[in-house]
Motif scaffolding. Structure first.
Motif, PDB file in Angstrom:
ATOM      1  N   HIS A   1       0.749  -1.220   0.029  1.00 13.29           N
ATOM      2  CA  HIS A   1      -0.127  -0.186  -0.079  1.00 13.29           C
ATOM      3  C   HIS A   1       0.935   1.270   0.004  1.00 13.29           C
ATOM      4  CE1 HIS A   1      -3.938  -2.093   1.083  1.00 13.29           C
ATOM      5  NE2 HIS A   1      -2.929  -2.773   1.410  1.00 13.29           N
ATOM      6  N   HIS A   2       0.481   2.154  -0.770  1.00 20.12           N
ATOM      7  CA  HIS A   2       1.257   3.527  -0.795  1.00 20.12           C
ATOM      8  C   HIS A   2       0.105   4.440  -0.539  1.00 20.12           C
ATOM      9  CE1 HIS A   2       4.892   2.066  -2.556  1.00 20.12           C
ATOM     10  NE2 HIS A   2       4.149   1.094  -3.326  1.00 20.12           N
ATOM     11  N   PRO A   3      -0.333   4.886   0.578  1.00 25.57           N
ATOM     12  CA  PRO A   3      -1.446   5.579   1.029  1.00 25.57           C
ATOM     13  C   PRO A   3      -1.209   6.891   0.556  1.00 25.57           C
ATOM     14  CG  PRO A   3      -0.214   5.061   2.991  1.00 25.57           C
ATOM     15  CD  PRO A   3       0.633   4.173   1.844  1.00 25.57           C
ATOM     16  N   LYS A   4      -2.432   7.630   0.415  1.00 20.15           N
ATOM     17  CA  LYS A   4      -2.372   9.191   0.178  1.00 20.15           C
ATOM     18  C   LYS A   4      -3.415   9.737   0.920  1.00 20.15           C
ATOM     19  CE  LYS A   4      -1.017   8.563  -4.597  1.00 20.15           C
ATOM     20  NZ  LYS A   4      -1.282   8.669  -6.317  1.00 20.15           N
ATOM     21  N   PRO A   5      -3.087   9.910   2.385  1.00 19.29           N
ATOM     22  CA  PRO A   5      -4.053  10.331   3.249  1.00 19.29           C
ATOM     23  C   PRO A   5      -4.596  11.710   2.948  1.00 19.29           C
ATOM     24  CG  PRO A   5      -1.820  10.576   4.219  1.00 19.29           C
ATOM     25  CD  PRO A   5      -1.634   9.833   3.039  1.00 19.29           C
ATOM     26  N   THR A   6      -5.725  11.892   3.239  1.00 24.15           N
ATOM     27  CA  THR A   6      -6.481  13.200   3.043  1.00 24.15           C
ATOM     28  C   THR A   6      -6.224  14.153   4.134  1.00 24.15           C
ATOM     29  OG1 THR A   6      -8.718  12.291   4.333  1.00 24.15           O
ATOM     30  CG2 THR A   6      -8.281  12.106   1.725  1.00 24.15           C
ATOM     31  N   HIS A   7      -5.636  13.787   5.101  1.00 24.76           N
ATOM     32  CA  HIS A   7      -5.325  14.625   6.345  1.00 24.76           C
ATOM     33  C   HIS A   7      -4.005  14.340   6.799  1.00 24.76           C
ATOM     34  CE1 HIS A   7      -6.261  11.601   9.147  1.00 24.76           C
ATOM     35  NE2 HIS A   7      -7.316  11.125   8.606  1.00 24.76           N
ATOM     36  N   ALA A   8      -3.421  15.170   7.925  1.00 22.48           N
ATOM     37  CA  ALA A   8      -2.189  15.028   8.249  1.00 22.48           C
ATOM     38  C   ALA A   8      -2.245  13.703   9.510  1.00 22.48           C
ATOM     39  CB  ALA A   8      -1.706  16.216   9.118  1.00 22.48           C
ATOM     40  N   PHE A   9      -1.040  13.366   9.506  1.00 21.33           N
ATOM     41  CA  PHE A   9      -1.246  12.116  10.792  1.00 21.33           C
ATOM     42  C   PHE A   9      -1.463  12.628  11.997  1.00 21.33           C
ATOM     43  CE2 PHE A   9       1.077   9.353  13.645  1.00 21.33           C
ATOM     44  CZ  PHE A   9       0.645   7.995  13.140  1.00 21.33           C
TER      45      PHE A   9
ATOM     46  N   LEU B   1      -7.425   5.891   8.998  1.00 23.46           N
ATOM     47  CA  LEU B   1      -7.886   6.804   9.684  1.00 23.46           C
ATOM     48  C   LEU B   1      -7.057   7.540  10.449  1.00 23.46           C
ATOM     49  CD1 LEU B   1     -10.748   4.233  11.181  1.00 23.46           C
ATOM     50  CD2 LEU B   1     -11.302   6.188   9.814  1.00 23.46           C
ATOM     51  N   LEU B   2      -5.959   7.259  10.638  1.00 25.53           N
ATOM     52  CA  LEU B   2      -4.805   7.921  11.353  1.00 25.53           C
ATOM     53  C   LEU B   2      -3.938   8.885  10.505  1.00 25.53           C
ATOM     54  CD1 LEU B   2      -3.044   5.304  13.704  1.00 25.53           C
ATOM     55  CD2 LEU B   2      -4.801   6.916  14.214  1.00 25.53           C
ATOM     56  N   GLY B   3      -4.240   8.575   9.143  1.00 26.77           N
ATOM     57  CA  GLY B   3      -3.603   9.349   8.174  1.00 26.77           C
ATOM     58  C   GLY B   3      -1.992   8.918   7.888  1.00 26.77           C
ATOM     59  N   TYR B   4      -1.965   7.716   8.016  1.00 29.97           N
ATOM     60  CA  TYR B   4      -0.518   7.383   8.031  1.00 29.97           C
ATOM     61  C   TYR B   4      -0.194   7.588   6.405  1.00 29.97           C
ATOM     62  CZ  TYR B   4       3.318   3.965   8.480  1.00 29.97           C
ATOM     63  OH  TYR B   4       4.745   3.154   8.587  1.00 29.97           O
TER      64      TYR B   4
END
Length: 714
Positions: free
Chosen positions: A271-279, A562-565
């Motif tokens: 997985h190469h996550p692209k979070p929508t918010h900061a960690f 959910l954490l924004g990792y």
């Protein structure tokens, strides 16, 4: 007739004749064990059990019984046909009788025991069971408890073994009848020829046939006689399953795709996550409840029993009303040791429990290990003895910084000590979950912690003070589920009073399912029905029963999302927060069959071809739609990619994301040097080197590979 029999047994063919009659008796013993297995677990097989299909299942059983009898009685056959006249004495044949009766009595007992164990695993026991329970010191206690509850099997074993002894046929040959050299040579030659003729037949029986193109049969071959994977247990016998899994290599990399890069275009676990918010350093609390199948939870079964079913979990039902849950949710294995890597590492069980294979020595991590690098404090809790189920070793391996078990609970004078020990597995759930809540309050935020409960487990006992509160009802486990549900409710009541509560994400799931009394939960896929509950006191996680499919291996990517990792990680599951409902899926393995749930269907694949496809809402799996569903080919391609990725990564130690890629022009010397670094790293792990030393070795290897432009295929 009696005279003919007596005369034949007196001749040089007497040992051979007696042996054949006794081996036929062994077949009868296996047949009795199979009939008992069917009756003991009838509800799991009754849905598709016509007379013709039963004959097919029992014929398949004969093939595997033949193999098991050949394996286990090989010594007996050799002793009976050993070409030496002097052995024809009563003492020698009495010894042969003991060998035969003891061996076949043991195989009977093993089969009978496995008929009791089957509802927990839905498969025959393999040699992995010895590794699974090697750290347990209470097995004798559990065994005796089951023995009392299944007294009729003890009686059956006594009767069959007695008959085995009474009906055993002894040859009537006597060594004094071979006084001359000619008689002795003739006797020896007859025995030798018979043994020589019988040897290829024995080998053929072990292999499953005499054809030149026949490979030795394995447990997976049972699938050719069944209509669904669960029925493999009825075809197989436990001695065969044990023998054929001794020292076997579990993982074999298939070639569905020409290379791992091609498979990655269809599916990759990286997985190469692209979070929508900061960690956000939100605390994470994961509760893994022993045997807490979805069947027991009323909120998941509002249509069951025409809407009258209430389940056994009023407290968890209330929690579900405030949580995110999923219409179809599944576990990825059938044992406690399957649940740990699935829930915490995103690694499902294929073929054998991951932690019992050599791949468990690979380099991999978990939610705890990933979050520890982000400054989290991590701890694992299990109410059993330290080392039970190998959980302590696993927790250390995957990055938990602390571990608390029965001994730690007993040492904490704020609690009841060993007076709260259930006498079998560990500390009762109610006090241990309160202990967990208290210890969480002592952890520095942010923290990630997981707890594995113990009370909803065979031998199904609850504290004496609750026996009138939660009396026997339905299945033996139901009172335990009620007790554990109450304990979970009290845990959340205590947690609400803590300052860390509102900044905490809670996840509740089970390790696997257990005893069932509803047909829809006794099917191939129904036996994996486990809850997945995500509770966020802050209200940021959408509440409700969501469409789509969820599984244990989704927990890691979902929590990190959910954490924004934002760093790469491995999980064979998906992020339930960002994956469209139509793209969610579940995968598991049962008796040689991979099951893949997606697009509203369950695909059953044996590694070579699709065996069946069923609509997910066909709860009893009665209608095989193979060849009639347009999504079948796409599901096959996706499942093949998952399997190839899994096997490749297990065999090649690729369970961690890596920034480099492999170049076809890499120099041999560089590859050798890379291998040296890998060996050094493994050596540091095996010798107990510190985390800092291992991290330094990994960094050194990475620097070397980067410098020389080595690219490792991921």
């Amino acid at each position: 007739m009696k005279q003919v029999k007596a005369t034949f047994l007196h001749t040089s063919f007497g040992p051979f004749g007696a042996m054949i009659l006794n081996l036929l008796m062994a077949f009868v013993v296996y047949f009795i064990a199979r009939v008992e297995f069917l009756f003991e677990n009838y509800s799991y097989f009754s849905g598709n059990l016509s007379a013709s299909h039963l004959i097919e299942l029992f014929y398949g059983g004969y093939i595997f019984d033949r193999s098991a009898i050949a394996y286990t009685n090989a010594l007996y056959i050799l002793l009976m046909l050993f070409p030496l006249w002097i052995k024809e004495r009563r003492g020698y044949h009495l010894m042969c009788k003991w060998v035969f009766v003891v061996i076949n009595a043991l195989t009977l007992i093993i089969n009978l025991c496995d008929s009791v164990y089957f509802p927990y695993t839905l498969r025959r026991t393999t040699t992995s069971v010895f590794s699974e329970f090697r750290n347990e010191n209470n097995l004798a206690d559990v065994f005796w408890g089951e023995l009392v509850g299944h007294w009729y099997l003890v009686l059956l074993a006594i009767i069959v073994i007695t008959l085995l002894w009474k009906l055993y046929v002894m040859p009537r040959t006597v060594h004094t009848h071979y006084a001359t050299a000619t008689q002795r040579w003739k006797f020896g030659l007859i025995q030798f020829v018979l043994l020589a003729l019988l040897t290829p037949l024995i080998i053929g029986a072990c292999r499953g046939g005499l054809g030149s193109g026949i490979r030795p049969i394995t447990v997976n071959n049972a699938n050719q006689y069944v209509g669904r994977p669960t029925e493999c247990a009825l075809v197989l016998n436990t001695p065969f399953s044990l023998i054929r899994t001794i020292g076997k290599n579990v993982f074999d990399v298939p070639t569905y795709y020409p290379n791992i890069e091609a498979a990655a275009k269809v599916f990759t676990p990286i997985h190469h996550p692209k979070p929508t918010h900061a960690f956000q350093k939100t605390n994470v609390v994961v509760l893994i409840v022993e045997s807490f199948g979805r069947e027991y939870i009323g909120a998941f079964n509002q249509q069951l029993e025409n809407g009258r079913y209430k389940g056994y979990t009023p407290y968890v039902d209330q929690l579900i009303s405030q949580s995110a849950t999923y219409k179809y949710s599944f576990c990825n294995g059938r044992k406690s040791i399957d649940g740990m890597p699935s829930v915490l590492c995103g690694i499902p069980m294929f073929k054998e429990p991951f932690v019992l294979t050599t791949a468990s020595m690979n380099n991999y991590t978990s939610m705890a290990g990933l979050l520890a690098r982000e400054g989290y404090h991590t701890a694992f809790f299990h109410g059993a003895n330290r080392g039970s189920m190998g959980f302590l070793a696993f927790a250390n391996k995957v990055g938990f910084q602390a571990y608390y078990g029965r001994q730690d609970y007993a040492a904490d004078h704020r609690f009841g000590g060993d007076a709260d020990f259930d006498g079998h597995w560990g500390i009762w759930d109610e006090p241990f979950l309160q202990y967990w809540c208290t210890k969480i309050g002592e952890m520095k935020e942010p923290f990630m912690t997981a707890c594995f409960t113990v009370s909803s487990h065979t031998p199904y006992v609850i504290p004496e003070k609750y026996k009138d509160v939660y009396p026997e009802e339905g299945l033996p486990i139901h009172k335990c589920i009620r007790y554990t549900d109450m304990a979970i409710g009290k845990f959340f009541e205590a947690a609400k009073q803590q300052p860390w509560y509102k900044n905490t994400l809670f996840v509740l799931t089970s390790d696997h399912t257990n005893l069932s009394d509803h047909a829809q939960y006794q099917t191939d896929i129904g036996g994996f029905s486990a809850p997945l509950i995500i509770f966020d006191p802050s209200g940021e996680v959408p509440v409700g029963m969501h469409d789509g499919i969820a599984q244990q291996i989704d927990i890691l990517p979902t929590v990190l999302s959910l954490l924004g990792y934002d760093k790469p990680f491995l999980s064979f599951g998906c992020d339930l927060m960002t994956t469209p409902a139509a793209e969610t899926y579940a995968v598991n393995y049962l008796n040689g069959i991979y099951q893949y749930c997606k697009y509203g269907y369950v695909l059953q694949f044996d590694g070579q071809q699709t065996r069946g496809i069923y609509a997910l809402d066909d709860l009893l799996m009665r209608h095989n739609l193979k060849g009639r569903v347009k999504e079948q080919r796409k599901m096959e391609q996706e499942l093949k990619a998952i399997i190839q990725q899994y096997m490749y990564r297990m065999v090649n130690d690729k369970l961690m994301p890596h920034p480099c890629r492999h170049s076809a022009g890499s120099m041999t010397g560089q590859v050798i040097e890379s291998a040296r670094f890998n060996r050094s790293l493994r050596a540091s792990q095996n010798t107990g080197a510190s985390a800092q030393v291992r991290a330094f070795a990994r960094q050194k290897l990475f620097n070397f590979l980067s410098k020389n432009s080595l690219k490792t295929a991921l």
